[in-house]
Design a protein around this motif. Structure first.
Motif, mmCIF file in Angstrom:
data_model
loop_
_atom_site.group_PDB
_atom_site.id
_atom_site.type_symbol
_atom_site.label_atom_id
_atom_site.label_comp_id
_atom_site.label_asym_id
_atom_site.label_seq_id
_atom_site.Cartn_x
_atom_site.Cartn_y
_atom_site.Cartn_z
ATOM 1 N N PHE B 77 40.551 47.720 83.783
ATOM 2 C CA PHE B 77 39.938 47.426 85.084
ATOM 3 C C PHE B 77 39.076 48.608 85.529
ATOM 4 C CE2 PHE B 77 40.025 47.165 89.740
ATOM 5 C CZ PHE B 77 39.840 45.812 89.978
ATOM 6 N N GLU B 78 39.628 49.791 85.434
ATOM 7 C CA GLU B 78 38.888 50.975 85.885
ATOM 8 C C GLU B 78 37.759 51.342 84.926
ATOM 9 O OE1 GLU B 78 38.947 52.263 88.847
ATOM 10 O OE2 GLU B 78 40.542 50.886 89.444
ATOM 11 N N ARG B 79 37.925 50.987 83.642
ATOM 12 C CA ARG B 79 36.810 51.180 82.696
ATOM 13 C C ARG B 79 35.604 50.355 83.134
ATOM 14 N NH1 ARG B 79 40.334 51.411 78.445
ATOM 15 N NH2 ARG B 79 40.183 49.182 78.009
ATOM 16 N N THR B 80 35.878 49.138 83.648
ATOM 17 C CA THR B 80 34.778 48.294 84.120
ATOM 18 C C THR B 80 34.068 48.940 85.302
ATOM 19 O OG1 THR B 80 35.870 46.304 83.377
ATOM 20 C CG2 THR B 80 34.179 46.023 85.036
ATOM 21 N N ARG B 81 34.833 49.624 86.152
ATOM 22 C CA ARG B 81 34.191 50.319 87.275
ATOM 23 C C ARG B 81 33.200 51.362 86.731
ATOM 24 N NH1 ARG B 81 36.433 49.978 92.406
ATOM 25 N NH2 ARG B 81 38.574 49.846 91.678
ATOM 26 N N PHE B 230 25.634 42.779 94.177
ATOM 27 C CA PHE B 230 25.314 41.713 93.221
ATOM 28 C C PHE B 230 26.581 40.980 92.796
ATOM 29 C CE2 PHE B 230 26.460 43.514 89.020
ATOM 30 C CZ PHE B 230 26.513 44.877 89.282
ATOM 31 N N SER B 231 26.373 39.837 92.105
ATOM 32 C CA SER B 231 27.475 38.950 91.716
ATOM 33 C C SER B 231 27.641 38.932 90.202
ATOM 34 C CB SER B 231 27.180 37.511 92.154
ATOM 35 O OG SER B 231 27.055 37.434 93.545
ATOM 36 N N GLY B 232 28.880 38.730 89.766
ATOM 37 C CA GLY B 232 29.137 38.628 88.332
ATOM 38 C C GLY B 232 28.550 37.369 87.711
ATOM 39 N N HIS B 233 28.630 36.255 88.431
ATOM 40 C CA HIS B 233 28.291 34.972 87.792
ATOM 41 C C HIS B 233 26.791 34.780 87.560
ATOM 42 C CE1 HIS B 233 26.710 32.462 91.163
ATOM 43 N NE2 HIS B 233 27.256 33.444 91.855
ATOM 44 N N LYS B 234 25.959 35.618 88.173
ATOM 45 C CA LYS B 234 24.514 35.519 87.908
ATOM 46 C C LYS B 234 24.072 36.501 86.829
ATOM 47 C CE LYS B 234 23.259 34.225 92.655
ATOM 48 N NZ LYS B 234 23.029 32.795 92.791
ATOM 49 N N VAL B 235 25.017 37.300 86.296
ATOM 50 C CA VAL B 235 24.679 38.239 85.221
ATOM 51 C C VAL B 235 25.533 37.955 83.980
ATOM 52 C CG1 VAL B 235 23.806 40.050 86.754
ATOM 53 C CG2 VAL B 235 26.231 40.016 86.171
ATOM 54 N N PHE B 236 25.762 36.663 83.734
ATOM 55 C CA PHE B 236 26.479 36.193 82.537
ATOM 56 C C PHE B 236 27.985 36.461 82.603
ATOM 57 C CE2 PHE B 236 22.219 37.808 81.359
ATOM 58 C CZ PHE B 236 21.585 36.588 81.208
ATOM 59 N N GLY B 237 28.466 36.895 83.765
ATOM 60 C CA GLY B 237 29.889 37.176 83.914
ATOM 61 C C GLY B 237 30.609 36.041 84.626
ATOM 62 N N PRO B 238 31.903 36.227 84.877
ATOM 63 C CA PRO B 238 32.700 35.185 85.531
ATOM 64 C C PRO B 238 32.354 35.014 87.004
ATOM 65 C CG PRO B 238 34.085 36.843 84.433
ATOM 66 C CD PRO B 238 32.700 37.399 84.481
ATOM 67 N N CYS B 239 32.772 33.874 87.569
ATOM 68 C CA CYS B 239 32.686 33.646 89.005
ATOM 69 C C CYS B 239 33.814 34.407 89.694
ATOM 70 C CB CYS B 239 32.875 32.162 89.320
ATOM 71 S SG CYS B 239 31.457 31.190 88.905
ATOM 72 N N ALA B 287 40.590 40.209 91.278
ATOM 73 C CA ALA B 287 40.347 39.253 90.188
ATOM 74 C C ALA B 287 40.291 40.062 88.889
ATOM 75 C CB ALA B 287 39.048 38.498 90.437
ATOM 76 N N ILE B 288 41.456 40.430 88.404
ATOM 77 C CA ILE B 288 41.575 41.422 87.324
ATOM 78 C C ILE B 288 40.751 41.032 86.097
ATOM 79 C CG2 ILE B 288 43.211 42.522 85.724
ATOM 80 C CD1 ILE B 288 45.386 41.912 87.930
ATOM 81 N N VAL B 289 41.008 39.847 85.584
ATOM 82 C CA VAL B 289 40.368 39.457 84.334
ATOM 83 C C VAL B 289 38.877 39.190 84.544
ATOM 84 C CG1 VAL B 289 40.444 37.832 82.410
ATOM 85 C CG2 VAL B 289 42.558 38.554 83.519
ATOM 86 N N GLU B 290 38.538 38.701 85.723
ATOM 87 C CA GLU B 290 37.127 38.452 86.033
ATOM 88 C C GLU B 290 36.372 39.783 86.092
ATOM 89 O OE1 GLU B 290 39.697 36.951 87.349
ATOM 90 O OE2 GLU B 290 39.317 34.864 86.791
ATOM 91 N N GLY B 295 32.644 43.392 83.087
ATOM 92 C CA GLY B 295 32.328 44.565 82.255
ATOM 93 C C GLY B 295 31.749 44.125 80.922
ATOM 94 N N SER B 296 32.355 43.096 80.349
ATOM 95 C CA SER B 296 31.881 42.576 79.067
ATOM 96 C C SER B 296 30.461 42.012 79.202
ATOM 97 C CB SER B 296 32.867 41.497 78.606
ATOM 98 O OG SER B 296 32.423 40.892 77.453
ATOM 99 N N ALA B 297 30.184 41.350 80.329
ATOM 100 C CA ALA B 297 28.847 40.779 80.561
ATOM 101 C C ALA B 297 27.796 41.881 80.674
ATOM 102 C CB ALA B 297 28.852 39.926 81.830
#
Lengths: 148, 415
Positions: B77-81, B230-239, B287-290, B295-297
């Motif tokens: 989670f913190e790696r994504t930050r 910004f939002s995750g779901h507009k950059v290929f990530g989860p909602c 939303a841990i997994v999101e 991060g993956s997106a």
């Protein structure tokens, strides 16, 4: 391309809407508006002794909403209030997919063409907007109706 | 369909398309032509695999427990930050708050910063082309505090009239909230200029980067913006996941937005002290997994690179603009000189919803409506537009299919 929804009758009513314009001396009216898509119509009725003498509409929106309003005005001519409300109920249930107009005896007649709308849930409100306005005008609950 | 060549394309569209399983699923028996990425993007395989892997094998809560699963989840989670920090070149990961999306990010600022920093007579300046998410929170903040909402106008091409900043920016201006890239028009706004001119008057700046984030590199330090959302779901990530960047020294002045678990330091029944930033603004289990999927997106975007993405989308925009401009009775809405990824239009005598329904039957997904920008629609004198929006997985063939289908709509309505 051919589509069940956009049949020639609907395209024709969209291009040349019938009974289009304000109605002087109307006894009932209601404004119908869908803020989400911008469909915007006012329905006018002239009723004498429970009998609908004249129905018109004015406004703008998509082909489905305009053709529906146009064909509604034709189908209501000469009906009384109870018949009009019954027709509203049949039309509404048909476009929602709760009434199969092909296998059920109804007063819908030409309006059956809108049965195809039930396959397009996001467009049901387009087909039913002017009907809701007419229903509300005759029920005289309010003079504004919104479908969202 | 017109044959098109993509041989000179610097980005391998075929390769990119193979990353998106959604593109293999037919719509109404036709190959899917997805032209609604401004609403939400499709998801690439690496994001889907991350989500499945994490929920399937590595799932645990974050920031709470002492057992291994939770510690690993917290680390991911913190790696994504840190990934987000790099993605927008933020100075520190303390400046990255995870939210539900752009809307919540802006509401967080409007509520937390707004209620502590806005006073009667202060002004908040937004632009005439904002999404409702960057209008309504400011209306409510102004109503609650007695501040005034001012509007930076635009011209008929959909370009902001920045010369109006001379009078609109003044010593009462506390915040300018503006979109980097208009979702309804495709206009790329001069946010660098807006930031420096606002700062010269002592005003803060919030950038709504919901549309921008998937299309253009963002450097919050070079921009010197104070907030960016910004939002995750507009950059290929989860909602359900989004980001608020805030300058740490400003975030530190802001009270919690929501309260509850996770965001506290110490709770007694008499008094609560709150956690440091950014956790102060992340009440409850996130939303841990999101977040990890986001991060993956962002890594996926990084692996392609904004230079490639920009070149590809510029080619598509030019190609699509040329095609649509040839269609009689079609009017493009949004013709700014500096533009990206969006082709919004109206057809004379055909309502946008009719176009949307008919195109859908041909397997083409476009957006028809007001795009949550009713003031923009009103400015252009239309109830709704049809909008084709472009992304990395779109090809010239997609635009050929769009133009062909619009021609058929016109034929159908003329018949």
């Amino acid at each position: 391309m051919s589509f069940d929804l956009y049949q020639q009758v609907i395209l024709d009513h969209n291009r040349k809407p019938r009974n289009c314009g304000a109605l002087e001396g109307h006894t009932h009216t209601c404004h119908g508006h869908n803020p989400l898509c911008g469909d915007d119509y006012t329905v006018y009725l002239k009723v004498t002794n429970e009998q609908i003498e004249q129905v018109t509409f004015e406004g703008n929106g998509c082909a489905i909403s305009k053709a529906s309003a146009s064909m509604m005005t034709q189908s209501l001519q000469g009906k009384n209030i109870d018949q009009a409300q019954a027709l509203f109920e049949e039309f509404h249930q048909m476009v929602l997919g709760n009434l199969d107009a092909e296998s059920t005896e109804t007063q819908l007649g030409k309006l059956k063409i809108f049965q195809g709308v039930r396959a397009f849930p996001s467009r049901v409100k387009c087909a039913s907007l002017s009907w809701h306005a007419m229903h509300t005008a005759l029920t005289q609950k309010e003079d504004e109706v919104s479908t969202e | 369909m017109t044959a098109s060549t993509t041989t000179n394309d610097p980005l391998s569209v075929e390769e990119i398309r193979s990353d998106f399983p959604s593109l293999t699923v037919p719509m109404h028996g036709k190959p899917l032509v997805y032209l609604d990425s401004a609403a939400t993007t499709l998801k690439p395989r690496p994001v889907l695999e991350t989500i499945q892997e994490f929920y399937g094998h590595r799932y645990g809560t974050v920031r709470r427990a002492v057992y291994g699963l939770s510690e690993q989840a917290t680390a991911a989670f913190e790696r994504t930050r840190k990934t987000v920090t790099r993605f927008i070149n933020a100075p520190t990961s303390r400046s990255i708050v995870f939210t539900k999306g752009t809307t919540e990010s802006i509401n967080l600022v409007a509520s937390s910063w707004g209620k502590t920093h806005l006073r009667p007579g202060d002004e908040v300046l937004i632009s005439a082309m904002e999404h409702h998410a960057n209008i309504v929170p400011w209306q409510l903040a102004c109503e609650a505090t007695g501040a005034q909402l001012r509007i930076l106008p635009m011209n008929s091409s959909g370009e902001l009239l920045t010369e109006e900043l001379d009078t609109l920016l003044n010593k009462r201006t506390r915040l300018v909230a503006v979109t980097g890239l208009s979702n309804a028009l495709g206009t790329i706004n001069p946010i660098q200029e807006i930031c420096s001119r606002a700062h010269a008057q002592g005003s803060l700046v919030l950038i709504d980067a919901a549309q921008m984030a998937g299309h253009m590199a963002i450097d919050v330090q070079a921009l010197d913006c104070d907030f960016l959302a910004f939002s995750g779901h507009k950059v290929f990530g989860p909602c359900g996941v989004g980001v608020l960047y805030g300058k740490p020294e400003i975030l530190e002045t802001m009270p919690p937005y929501q309260s509850g678990g996770d965001m506290i330091r110490e709770v007694t029944f008499e008094k609560t002290t709150f956690a440091d930033i950014p956790v102060r603004f992340e009440a409850g289990t996130p939303a841990i997994v999101e977040v990890i999927g986001l991060g993956s997106a962002l890594e996926y975007i990084h692996s392609i690179g904004f230079e490639q993405i920009g070149a590809h989308e510029k080619d598509l925009l030019r190609y699509g603009t040329d095609l649509l401009e040839q269609i009689p009775k079609l009017r493009l809405i949004g013709t700014a000189a500096h533009k990206s990824s969006i082709l919004a239009f109206i057809l004379e005598d055909v309502h946008a919803h009719d176009i949307g329904t008919i195109l859908d039957q041909a397997g083409i997904a476009i957006r028809a409506g007001h795009h949550c920008a009713q003031p923009t629609m009103k400015f252009f004198g239309v109830a709704a537009t049809s909008r084709a929006s472009l992304s990395i997985y779109n090809s010239r063939e997609d635009l050929d299919a769009l133009a062909l289908a619009i021609d058929e709509v016109i034929t159908l309505f003329r018949s």
